[in-house]
Scaffold this active site. Structure first.
Site, PDB file in Angstrom:
ATOM      1  N   CYS A 174       0.834  -1.203   0.000  1.00  0.00           N
ATOM      2  CA  CYS A 174       0.000   0.000   0.000  1.00  0.00           C
ATOM      3  C   CYS A 174       0.876   1.263   0.000  1.00  0.00           C
ATOM      4  CB  CYS A 174      -0.995  -0.037   1.153  1.00  0.00           C
ATOM      5  SG  CYS A 174      -2.325   1.188   0.971  1.00  0.00           S
ATOM      6  N   HIS A 213      -3.654  -4.868   0.919  1.00  0.00           N
ATOM      7  CA  HIS A 213      -3.140  -5.231   2.243  1.00  0.00           C
ATOM      8  C   HIS A 213      -3.305  -6.731   2.483  1.00  0.00           C
ATOM      9  CE1 HIS A 213      -2.369  -1.299   4.195  1.00  0.00           C
ATOM     10  NE2 HIS A 213      -3.335  -0.850   3.410  1.00  0.00           N
ATOM     11  N   GLU A 226      -1.913  -8.416   4.681  1.00  0.00           N
ATOM     12  CA  GLU A 226      -1.809  -8.664   6.122  1.00  0.00           C
ATOM     13  C   GLU A 226      -3.107  -8.397   6.868  1.00  0.00           C
ATOM     14  OE1 GLU A 226      -1.014  -4.213   5.921  1.00  0.00           O
ATOM     15  OE2 GLU A 226      -0.990  -5.962   4.611  1.00  0.00           O
TER      16      GLU A 226
END
Length: 254
Positions: free
Chosen positions: A115, A201, A203
């Site tokens: 990002c 993202h 994660e």
């Protein structure tokens, strides 16, 4: 009998701090990414302990500029996401762009960007950044992969959490495009042995994205439409672990 290779040294450059509930669970974004990479390592056969592959250090570069590692002491960097704007000229952002540029030019240190980190790498490579005319892209969206993207991620199409309004406008000249969608044409880029990035993202989990959506809606950053659409897509299955595995492969093998 030869000894096993030493773990590679990964420095996570933390470009922000998580929301309160996420921070309570993981500590920092280094903790969030360590959880992702651990899950990715468990998909290998046989599954190794992550510590046998990587030694991970965390560096809060926003609040402590002196925390940067020496490039001589790391094998790879991971630049996290951030609420900040990658094309601003705040001193810490300019320092991060300079550090990233030196890492990319080193010919040795491999760089991963997520990002904001993806955008910083784009900036370091001379790409144009800006705000998307499409507004915010949030929660799980689909990304159309290029042939190289399919090879890198082992997927035909990518589903990934998003949380951005800023974008990289065009691929840098030496980048191999990994994916795009109607919202954002530069969703991931790659140069073997040098860098790999994603705009989304990997994660993020349903809990992490939901906390951000709620807090930004409460703060008036997200209108009802963005918030409600994001909350509807928050629980959609996504390919974060597959992306984490691609990151591990890149850090280890280029």
């Amino acid at each position: 009998m030869s000894s096993p290779p030493r773990p590679l040294r990964l420095a996570i450059l933390e470009c922000d701090t998580p929301q309160p509930q996420t921070s309570a669970k993981f500590g920092s974004y280094a903790g969030v990414f360590t959880a992702l990479l651990s899950a990715a390592a468990r998909t290998f056969t046989p599954p190794p302990d992550l510590s046998s592959l990587l030694t991970i250090s965390a560096h809060d570069i926003v609040n402590d500029p002196a925390s940067y590692p020496s490039l001589d002491d790391v094998d790879a960097l991971l630049l996290t996401g951030s609420r900040h704007t990658a094309f601003d000229n705040d001193p810490w952002i300019l320092k991060l762009v300079d550090f990233t540029t030196r890492a990319l030019q080193s010919g040795r240190v491999r760089v991963v960007g997520v990002c904001f980190g993806h955008q910083i790498i784009g900036r370091a490579l001379g790409a144009s950044l800006g705000k998307s005319e499409n507004g915010w892209e949030v929660a799980v969206t689909e990304v159309d992969l290029t042939e190289k993207g399919k090879e890198v991620f082992g997927l035909n199409k990518l589903r990934i959490h998003q949380m951005h309004r800023d974008i990289v406008h065009d691929f840098p000249g030496d980048a191999i495009p990994l994916g795009s969608n109607a919202f954002c044409s530069v969703q991931g880029m790659y140069k073997p042995g040098q860098y790999i990035t994603v705009q989304g993202h990997p994660e993020f989990t349903e809990d992490i994205i939901s906390e951000i959506l709620v807090n930004r809606h409460d703060a008036g950053i997200f209108n009802d439409e963005v918030y409600e659409g994001g909350m509807k897509r928050a629980p959609v299955p996504h390919d974060g672990v597959a992306i984490g595995r691609a990151f591990l492969d890149f850090i280890r093998h280029g």
